[in-house]
Each structure stands twice: as structure tokens, then as C-alpha cells.
Motif scaffolding. Sequence first.
Motif, PDB file in Angstrom:
ATOM      1  N   ASP A  90     -32.867  27.529  -9.643  1.00  0.00           N
ATOM      2  CA  ASP A  90     -33.933  27.671  -8.650  1.00  0.00           C
ATOM      3  C   ASP A  90     -35.069  26.718  -9.004  1.00  0.00           C
ATOM      4  OD1 ASP A  90     -35.280  28.574  -6.455  1.00  0.00           O
ATOM      5  OD2 ASP A  90     -35.947  30.479  -7.340  1.00  0.00           O
ATOM      6  N   VAL A  91     -35.931  26.461  -8.033  1.00  0.00           N
ATOM      7  CA  VAL A  91     -37.129  25.656  -8.219  1.00  0.00           C
ATOM      8  C   VAL A  91     -38.308  26.440  -7.664  1.00  0.00           C
ATOM      9  CG1 VAL A  91     -38.351  23.550  -7.531  1.00  0.00           C
ATOM     10  CG2 VAL A  91     -35.942  23.441  -8.149  1.00  0.00           C
ATOM     11  N   GLY A  92     -39.355  26.567  -8.460  1.00  0.00           N
ATOM     12  CA  GLY A  92     -40.558  27.250  -8.018  1.00  0.00           C
ATOM     13  C   GLY A  92     -41.749  26.319  -8.059  1.00  0.00           C
ATOM     14  N   ILE A  93     -42.694  26.526  -7.152  1.00  0.00           N
ATOM     15  CA  ILE A  93     -43.887  25.692  -7.082  1.00  0.00           C
ATOM     16  C   ILE A  93     -45.103  26.600  -7.073  1.00  0.00           C
ATOM     17  CG2 ILE A  93     -45.153  23.984  -5.729  1.00  0.00           C
ATOM     18  CD1 ILE A  93     -42.508  23.090  -4.531  1.00  0.00           C
ATOM     19  N   ASP A  94     -45.972  26.390  -8.044  1.00  0.00           N
ATOM     20  CA  ASP A  94     -47.219  27.144  -8.136  1.00  0.00           C
ATOM     21  C   ASP A  94     -48.359  26.143  -8.284  1.00  0.00           C
ATOM     22  OD1 ASP A  94     -49.234  28.929  -8.469  1.00  0.00           O
ATOM     23  OD2 ASP A  94     -48.625  29.636 -10.452  1.00  0.00           O
ATOM     24  N   GLY A  95     -48.988  25.822  -7.155  1.00  0.00           N
ATOM     25  CA  GLY A  95     -50.013  24.785  -7.182  1.00  0.00           C
ATOM     26  C   GLY A  95     -49.384  23.435  -7.471  1.00  0.00           C
ATOM     27  N   ASP A 140     -31.908  21.537   2.820  1.00  0.00           N
ATOM     28  CA  ASP A 140     -33.194  22.228   2.844  1.00  0.00           C
ATOM     29  C   ASP A 140     -34.294  21.175   2.660  1.00  0.00           C
ATOM     30  OD1 ASP A 140     -35.344  23.923   2.648  1.00  0.00           O
ATOM     31  OD2 ASP A 140     -34.924  24.543   0.583  1.00  0.00           O
ATOM     32  N   ASP A 141     -34.828  20.665   3.774  1.00  0.00           N
ATOM     33  CA  ASP A 141     -35.824  19.601   3.702  1.00  0.00           C
ATOM     34  C   ASP A 141     -37.216  20.199   3.530  1.00  0.00           C
ATOM     35  OD1 ASP A 141     -37.112  17.237   3.686  1.00  0.00           O
ATOM     36  OD2 ASP A 141     -36.708  16.696   5.765  1.00  0.00           O
ATOM     37  N   THR A 142     -37.431  20.774   2.356  1.00  0.00           N
ATOM     38  CA  THR A 142     -38.736  21.307   1.973  1.00  0.00           C
ATOM     39  C   THR A 142     -39.104  20.706   0.623  1.00  0.00           C
ATOM     40  OG1 THR A 142     -37.762  23.211   0.821  1.00  0.00           O
ATOM     41  CG2 THR A 142     -38.251  23.478   3.175  1.00  0.00           C
ATOM     42  N   ASP A 143     -40.308  21.022   0.129  1.00  0.00           N
ATOM     43  CA  ASP A 143     -40.696  20.536  -1.195  1.00  0.00           C
ATOM     44  C   ASP A 143     -39.699  20.990  -2.244  1.00  0.00           C
ATOM     45  OD1 ASP A 143     -42.845  19.491   0.066  1.00  0.00           O
ATOM     46  OD2 ASP A 143     -44.309  20.920  -0.705  1.00  0.00           O
ATOM     47  N   ARG A 144     -39.361  22.269  -2.213  1.00  0.00           N
ATOM     48  CA  ARG A 144     -38.408  22.815  -3.186  1.00  0.00           C
ATOM     49  C   ARG A 144     -37.044  22.171  -3.020  1.00  0.00           C
ATOM     50  NH1 ARG A 144     -37.031  27.501  -2.004  1.00  0.00           N
ATOM     51  NH2 ARG A 144     -36.384  28.266  -4.064  1.00  0.00           N
TER      52      ARG A 144
END
Length: 315
Positions: free
Chosen positions: A157-162, A121-125
Motif C-alpha cells: 500500500d501507499v499512504g500520503i500524509d501531507g 488508478d490515476d491518483t497520487d497514490r
Amino acid sequence: MRPERATPEERLRAALLARADEVETSPDALPRIRLRTARARRRGAWAMIGAAAAVATAIAAGAVVVADRRADHAPAPATSSSVRPEQSHTPAPSARTVNLPVYFTHDGRLYREFTPVTLADDTDRGRIRAAVERSLRGQAADPDYRTLWPAGVTVRDVGIDGATVTVDLDGVGDPPSDLALQQLVYTVSAVSTYTSIRKADGVRVLGRTLHQAPMADVQAPVWVIEPAQGAVVGKTFTVYVAGIVWEGTVHVRVRDAGGGVVFEQVVQLSAGAPALGEARVPVTLGSGKYTVESFFISPKDSSVQWVDDHEFSVG
């Protein structure tokens, strides 16, 4: 009427008549004029036929283009799947391997290593999750580097908020040490510079929002970045070192397979403590296996301090 009293129009008409009287008419002049007129009429007819054919061809071509465009935008047939029709034919992204900065520990300090990580999964997360998993498991190339996290801990899991990254962990058990938390925080912060976040402003883990501790408090005073552990380099290569040491002075030493010193140099880093300094040193060696070391000499007792080493080969 006398010529001097004639109008300009009358004088022009008289001149034309006089010029016409001087022209000798050919006996076949009238037949030739009629022949040229007939040819001109035939050419005009064929031109009109060609233009009509071109218009008909253009109309036909336009009808084909319109039909094709309508076919492209025709609604897809209904499907019972919850996936939209245009998504059902989208190929899954292929996994690829990238080098990501991952932090480990050794002798109570943090060491960074650029670790090849295969991303499904080549995304930020996906990048943050893959790097954190490698850090928690202690999957370093350098056998000296470790993890302070217990075996069995996983990333749920990994979450990104700002600019805030939340890492949801499972199987932690006992509360981790402060250095273990910094191991995770530094990894997330380092990897975020390789994502659209640019720099994580906070890492939320185990119900706490954490920030990076000062580098001088947690990072190793000296470490080797390149050559990486197990790397194969050319005969002329660069030793890349970093550290947080007094006056920014470190040593770079290279030993051969038998332990003999084949290269040694005092190196001035770009900055001294408490800032992080770095330096690149060009080295040329013959083919073989080597060990590169970096360390500093204690200003108190002249002892060798904080040796970091990597084994590598020259091809």
C-alpha cells in the motif's frame, strides 16, 4: 373687454375659436370618425385575446419546466446495495499510460529513466505505487539498468500524509542496502512532482523516515535522457544529457550500427559538480539504427569515465 386687458388663457381660447371657424367640415366626417372608432375597438379586443393566449402558453410551459425539475430532483428508489444510487451508474475510470520518472541502478549509482506506466488508478497514490513497483522489479528499458531489491518484493500500500509518503512493502526479507533505499526514495520524490504533493518531504519505509541523499553521492555522474532506449526519432532530433561532473564538461558521441562514429561533440552542462547540470544538443542524421553515448574524460589520466548509452533509430 379690450384685447390688451385679456388674460393669456382668454387670448388662447379666442385664437382657437378663430382657427376653428376657418376649417371646412367634410359632409362625411362623422361617419368616417365612427368607422375608425369601431376598428380601434376590434383591434383592442383581438390584442386582449392574444395576450391571454400568450399568458396561457407561458403558464403551460412553466408547468412543464417545473415538472421536469421536480423529476430531476426526485429521490432515487431505495436500494439494498451499500453503494449510493448516484455512484452505481458512474463509469469506472479508464486506464491510461503516462511517462513517469523511475530510478534504477548501474555500477553502484542511480540512473533515472522516464518509463511508460499504465495506470489503473490515476491518483497520487496510484502514480507513486506504479512507479515504485517498476523500480523495485527493475523493469527498465535500458538493459544496463538494474534493481537492488530482491525478487518477490511487492508494494502492499501507499499512504500520503501531507508531504510524507509511506510505502508499505511485503516480501523484503534481508534489510536492503542504503543505495536500494535511495533507489526507492528518489523514485517517490521524483514522481511526487507529478502529483498534487509537488515534492515529497520524506519517505517512510520499513519503519524509517528517509530523505534523499546528496545527488553527488548516489546519482550517476553522466547519463543520457533522450533519445530514450529504443526510441524512434526524426532526422533532426535532440540529445538530452545530464550529469554531475567537474566543470560540467561531458562528451556526446553517436555511433552507427557498424560502430563507426558519425557525431561527436564536447558539451558544456548548465552546472558543474556538485550541482546537477544538463544540456541539449541538436543532431541531424540519416535513417538507420544508432547508439548515443555520453561520458566525461578524467582530469587525472584522460581516460573515458562513466559511459551511458542508448540505442535508438532515426525514421
